[in-house]
Design a protein around this motif. Structure first.
Motif, PDB file in Angstrom:
ATOM      1  N   UNK A 274       0.820  -1.205  -0.130  1.00  0.00           N
ATOM      2  CA  UNK A 274       0.032  -0.150  -0.024  1.00  0.00           C
ATOM      3  C   UNK A 274       0.971   1.216   0.091  1.00  0.00           C
ATOM      4  N   UNK A 275       0.530   2.132  -0.852  1.00  0.00           N
ATOM      5  CA  UNK A 275       1.308   3.447  -1.091  1.00  0.00           C
ATOM      6  C   UNK A 275       0.556   4.569  -0.281  1.00  0.00           C
ATOM      7  N   UNK A 276      -0.801   4.509  -0.422  1.00  0.00           N
ATOM      8  CA  UNK A 276      -1.419   5.820   0.377  1.00  0.00           C
ATOM      9  C   UNK A 276      -1.410   5.447   1.629  1.00  0.00           C
ATOM     10  N   UNK A 277      -1.545   6.982   2.386  1.00  0.00           N
ATOM     11  CA  UNK A 277      -1.633   6.546   4.111  1.00  0.00           C
ATOM     12  C   UNK A 277      -2.994   5.989   4.468  1.00  0.00           C
ATOM     13  N   UNK A 278      -4.068   5.991   3.866  1.00  0.00           N
ATOM     14  CA  UNK A 278      -5.207   5.514   4.378  1.00  0.00           C
ATOM     15  C   UNK A 278      -5.007   3.876   4.187  1.00  0.00           C
ATOM     16  N   UNK A 279      -4.433   3.640   3.048  1.00  0.00           N
ATOM     17  CA  UNK A 279      -4.418   2.286   2.888  1.00  0.00           C
ATOM     18  C   UNK A 279      -3.251   1.503   3.601  1.00  0.00           C
ATOM     19  N   UNK A 280      -2.081   2.089   4.195  1.00  0.00           N
ATOM     20  CA  UNK A 280      -1.030   1.755   5.054  1.00  0.00           C
ATOM     21  C   UNK A 280      -1.806   1.405   6.429  1.00  0.00           C
ATOM     22  N   UNK A 281      -2.538   2.508   6.723  1.00  0.00           N
ATOM     23  CA  UNK A 281      -3.112   2.382   8.005  1.00  0.00           C
ATOM     24  C   UNK A 281      -4.123   1.479   8.220  1.00  0.00           C
ATOM     25  N   UNK A 282      -4.922   1.177   7.092  1.00  0.00           N
ATOM     26  CA  UNK A 282      -6.105  -0.051   7.073  1.00  0.00           C
ATOM     27  C   UNK A 282      -5.108  -1.222   7.110  1.00  0.00           C
ATOM     28  N   UNK A 283      -4.249  -1.273   6.272  1.00  0.00           N
ATOM     29  CA  UNK A 283      -3.555  -2.666   6.175  1.00  0.00           C
ATOM     30  C   UNK A 283      -3.085  -3.048   7.500  1.00  0.00           C
ATOM     31  N   UNK A 284      -2.409  -1.843   8.088  1.00  0.00           N
ATOM     32  CA  UNK A 284      -1.712  -2.231   9.465  1.00  0.00           C
ATOM     33  C   UNK A 284      -2.765  -2.856  10.340  1.00  0.00           C
ATOM     34  N   UNK A 285      -3.775  -2.042  10.572  1.00  0.00           N
ATOM     35  CA  UNK A 285      -4.673  -2.102  11.308  1.00  0.00           C
ATOM     36  C   UNK A 285      -5.601  -3.738  11.181  1.00  0.00           C
ATOM     37  N   UNK A 286      -5.972  -3.822  10.367  1.00  0.00           N
ATOM     38  CA  UNK A 286      -6.578  -5.255   9.924  1.00  0.00           C
ATOM     39  C   UNK A 286      -5.604  -6.291   9.889  1.00  0.00           C
ATOM     40  N   UNK A 287      -4.311  -6.335   9.593  1.00  0.00           N
ATOM     41  CA  UNK A 287      -3.457  -7.326   9.483  1.00  0.00           C
ATOM     42  C   UNK A 287      -3.190  -7.905  11.121  1.00  0.00           C
ATOM     43  N   UNK A 288      -3.015  -6.324  11.767  1.00  0.00           N
ATOM     44  CA  UNK A 288      -2.931  -6.697  13.231  1.00  0.00           C
ATOM     45  C   UNK A 288      -3.782  -7.528  14.010  1.00  0.00           C
ATOM     46  N   UNK A 289      -5.123  -7.076  13.590  1.00  0.00           N
ATOM     47  CA  UNK A 289      -6.180  -7.930  14.167  1.00  0.00           C
ATOM     48  C   UNK A 289      -6.196  -9.356  13.441  1.00  0.00           C
ATOM     49  N   UNK A 290      -6.064  -9.269  12.538  1.00  0.00           N
ATOM     50  CA  UNK A 290      -6.204 -10.747  11.750  1.00  0.00           C
ATOM     51  C   UNK A 290      -5.235 -11.694  12.621  1.00  0.00           C
ATOM     52  N   UNK A 291      -3.971 -11.306  12.788  1.00  0.00           N
ATOM     53  CA  UNK A 291      -3.148 -12.034  13.539  1.00  0.00           C
ATOM     54  C   UNK A 291      -3.252 -12.777  14.897  1.00  0.00           C
ATOM     55  N   UNK A 292      -4.597 -11.890  15.397  1.00  0.00           N
ATOM     56  CA  UNK A 292      -4.788 -12.587  16.820  1.00  0.00           C
ATOM     57  C   UNK A 292      -5.907 -14.037  16.332  1.00  0.00           C
ATOM     58  N   UNK A 293      -5.939 -14.351  15.206  1.00  0.00           N
ATOM     59  CA  UNK A 293      -6.750 -15.519  14.937  1.00  0.00           C
ATOM     60  C   UNK A 293      -5.895 -16.540  13.910  1.00  0.00           C
ATOM     61  N   UNK A 294      -5.000 -16.117  13.361  1.00  0.00           N
ATOM     62  CA  UNK A 294      -4.200 -17.028  12.391  1.00  0.00           C
ATOM     63  C   UNK A 294      -3.037 -16.300  12.402  1.00  0.00           C
ATOM     64  N   UNK A 295      -1.949 -17.328  12.291  1.00  0.00           N
ATOM     65  CA  UNK A 295      -0.460 -17.189  11.915  1.00  0.00           C
ATOM     66  C   UNK A 295      -0.432 -16.540  10.472  1.00  0.00           C
TER      67      UNK A 295
END
Length: 146
Positions: free
Chosen positions: A11-32
């Motif tokens: 992701x290059x745009x600020x909103x996408x970087x923030x969104x990716x980081x947010x949901x990837x972090x959350x997803x990491x609680x359920x899956x490796x």
């Protein structure tokens, strides 16, 4: 279950970087979770890089020709793969020209996010949010309503 997220670029745009980081972090609680960013000068080179990154993991390609999932349907698909599969799935977002026919032919599943064409950055955010939402459905958590 192990989820391997493969993207052409990041992701290059600020909103996408923030969104990716947010949901990837959350997803990491359920899956490796594993993330691989690949590049290529051509569609063929990008698809080859995606295939190499996925290795032997079943590959789910984001592709407009694919099947659409409801959130519950995606949760059911992930559960079925976790029970009857290899324990790992690779999801790939292609470059501007998409995936090659050869890569599509070898994929476990083609997944369409809908009939709209999404910007590359947004497609990456939608991917991780959808996987997170499906994971909360499986866990019986209240994130998903509807």
């Amino acid at each position: 279950m192990r989820l391997h997220l493969i993207t052409v670029g990041e992701p290059r745009l600020a909103y996408a970087k923030a969104g990716w980081d947010e949901y990837a972090g959350r997803l990491g609680r359920y899956h490796k979770l594993r993330v691989t960013r690949v590049t290529g000068k051509t569609q063929a080179a990008e698809s080859e890089a995606v295939a190499r990154a996925a290795g032997k993991a079943p590959l789910v390609l984001l592709d407009p020709r694919g099947r659409q999932f409801s959130s519950e349907g995606l949760a059911a698909f992930l559960e079925a793969e976790a029970v009857g599969g290899t324990g790992e799935l690779a999801f790939a977002v292609g470059g501007p020209d998409g995936h090659t026919d050869a890569l599509r032919a070898g994929a476990r599943r083609l997944w369409s996010l809908g009939e709209l064409t999404l910007p590359h950055d947004l497609a990456m955010v939608v991917l991780v949010e959808a996987l997170y939402r499906a994971s909360t459905i499986t866990a019986g958590e209240p994130y998903h309503r509807g």
